[in-house]
Write a protein that holds these residues in place. Structure first.
Motif, PDB file in Angstrom:
ATOM      1  N   ASP A  41       0.819  -1.221   0.000  1.00  0.00           N
ATOM      2  CA  ASP A  41       0.000   0.000   0.000  1.00  0.00           C
ATOM      3  C   ASP A  41       0.849   1.266   0.000  1.00  0.00           C
ATOM      4  N   LEU A  42       2.147   1.152   0.273  1.00  0.00           N
ATOM      5  CA  LEU A  42       3.031   2.323   0.258  1.00  0.00           C
ATOM      6  C   LEU A  42       3.498   2.684  -1.148  1.00  0.00           C
ATOM      7  N   ALA A  43       3.287   1.797  -2.102  1.00  0.00           N
ATOM      8  CA  ALA A  43       3.783   2.027  -3.464  1.00  0.00           C
ATOM      9  C   ALA A  43       3.179   3.276  -4.097  1.00  0.00           C
ATOM     10  N   SER A  44       1.914   3.545  -3.839  1.00  0.00           N
ATOM     11  CA  SER A  44       1.290   4.734  -4.451  1.00  0.00           C
ATOM     12  C   SER A  44       1.942   6.012  -3.931  1.00  0.00           C
ATOM     13  N   ALA A  45       2.333   6.033  -2.664  1.00  0.00           N
ATOM     14  CA  ALA A  45       3.018   7.212  -2.121  1.00  0.00           C
ATOM     15  C   ALA A  45       4.403   7.366  -2.746  1.00  0.00           C
ATOM     16  N   VAL A  46       5.094   6.251  -2.944  1.00  0.00           N
ATOM     17  CA  VAL A  46       6.414   6.313  -3.584  1.00  0.00           C
ATOM     18  C   VAL A  46       6.259   6.807  -5.025  1.00  0.00           C
ATOM     19  N   LYS A  47       5.264   6.299  -5.740  1.00  0.00           N
ATOM     20  CA  LYS A  47       5.001   6.769  -7.109  1.00  0.00           C
ATOM     21  C   LYS A  47       4.737   8.269  -7.127  1.00  0.00           C
ATOM     22  N   HIS A  48       3.889   8.720  -6.211  1.00  0.00           N
ATOM     23  CA  HIS A  48       3.540  10.140  -6.144  1.00  0.00           C
ATOM     24  C   HIS A  48       4.784  10.981  -5.857  1.00  0.00           C
ATOM     25  N   ALA A  49       5.599  10.536  -4.912  1.00  0.00           N
ATOM     26  CA  ALA A  49       6.811  11.288  -4.565  1.00  0.00           C
ATOM     27  C   ALA A  49       7.766  11.359  -5.746  1.00  0.00           C
ATOM     28  N   LEU A  50       7.921  10.258  -6.456  1.00  0.00           N
ATOM     29  CA  LEU A  50       8.828  10.248  -7.606  1.00  0.00           C
ATOM     30  C   LEU A  50       8.312  11.131  -8.733  1.00  0.00           C
TER      31      LEU A  50
ATOM     32  N   LEU B 267       5.502  18.056  -0.991  1.00  0.00           N
ATOM     33  CA  LEU B 267       4.760  16.955  -0.375  1.00  0.00           C
ATOM     34  C   LEU B 267       4.469  17.241   1.096  1.00  0.00           C
ATOM     35  N   ARG B 268       5.461  17.742   1.804  1.00  0.00           N
ATOM     36  CA  ARG B 268       5.290  18.011   3.239  1.00  0.00           C
ATOM     37  C   ARG B 268       4.226  19.072   3.483  1.00  0.00           C
ATOM     38  N   LEU B 269       4.181  20.092   2.637  1.00  0.00           N
ATOM     39  CA  LEU B 269       3.226  21.182   2.840  1.00  0.00           C
ATOM     40  C   LEU B 269       1.832  20.892   2.299  1.00  0.00           C
ATOM     41  N   HIS B 270       1.757  20.242   1.128  1.00  0.00           N
ATOM     42  CA  HIS B 270       0.466  20.132   0.449  1.00  0.00           C
ATOM     43  C   HIS B 270      -0.087  18.713   0.346  1.00  0.00           C
ATOM     44  N   HIS B 271       0.720  17.733   0.615  1.00  0.00           N
ATOM     45  CA  HIS B 271       0.285  16.333   0.521  1.00  0.00           C
ATOM     46  C   HIS B 271       0.879  15.565   1.691  1.00  0.00           C
ATOM     47  N   ARG B 272       0.498  15.956   2.884  1.00  0.00           N
ATOM     48  CA  ARG B 272       1.112  15.403   4.092  1.00  0.00           C
ATOM     49  C   ARG B 272       0.948  13.884   4.197  1.00  0.00           C
ATOM     50  N   ASP B 273      -0.193  13.362   3.781  1.00  0.00           N
ATOM     51  CA  ASP B 273      -0.394  11.910   3.861  1.00  0.00           C
ATOM     52  C   ASP B 273       0.578  11.163   2.950  1.00  0.00           C
ATOM     53  N   VAL B 274       0.838  11.710   1.767  1.00  0.00           N
ATOM     54  CA  VAL B 274       1.807  11.109   0.849  1.00  0.00           C
ATOM     55  C   VAL B 274       3.210  11.221   1.429  1.00  0.00           C
ATOM     56  N   PHE B 275       3.529  12.393   1.969  1.00  0.00           N
ATOM     57  CA  PHE B 275       4.844  12.603   2.577  1.00  0.00           C
ATOM     58  C   PHE B 275       5.079  11.606   3.714  1.00  0.00           C
ATOM     59  N   ASP B 276       4.086  11.446   4.576  1.00  0.00           N
ATOM     60  CA  ASP B 276       4.231  10.514   5.701  1.00  0.00           C
ATOM     61  C   ASP B 276       4.419   9.078   5.225  1.00  0.00           C
TER      62      ASP B 276
END
Length: 146
Positions: A54-63, A76-85
């Protein structure tokens, strides 16, 4: 591509981007390797994503977040905190999976350990004579060759 396949389908450019992002989170020092030195973007992210797909989508988004690694993490930290975390959790999980990192920390990992029997546990297993046939039969085994 499903999330589970994602870790094995990362290309060289994506792994390089992941290493750059991870090095900002874990720069190394004090006897510990940086994230890229610990191969977070290689086999360890593969194992982390296999353990928690389930963490793969966050890694994709970050990349996929544009900008320099510093700008991307800031966005990511400011506008997409859930993805950043989730991304930082995946990176740190991959980092601590590396046995060299655990050795540098002096942490061998979680190993199974025997628990002492609880008071009255043996009596519980002997209730209702359920083990009487086994006890009466005695030991049956073949000696191992030496």
């Amino acid at each position: 591509m499903t999330d589970l396949e994602f870790s094995t389908e990362l290309g060289d450019a994506s792994r390089a981007r992941l290493a750059a992002l991870a090095d900002l989170l874990i720069p190394g020092g004090s006897g510990l390797p940086s994230a890229s030195d610990a191969d977070v973007a290689g086999q360890w992210i593969n194992r982390a994503l296999a353990a928690s797909a389930d963490l793969a989508s966050a890694v994709k988004h970050a990349l996929a977040t544009p900008g320099t690694p510093d700008e991307a993490l800031g966005e990511l930290r400011l506008h997409h905190r859930d993805v950043f975390d989730a991304f930082t959790f995946a990176v740190s999980g991959a980092y601590f999976m590396n046995p060299d990192v655990r050795a540098a920390l002096g942490y061998p990992g979680i190993a199974p350990r025997r628990l002492p029997p609880a008071e009255g546990e043996a009596d519980y297993y002997l209730e209702d004579d359920i083990l009487t046939p086994v006890i009466d039969r005695g030991a049956i085994y073949r000696p191992a060759p030496v």
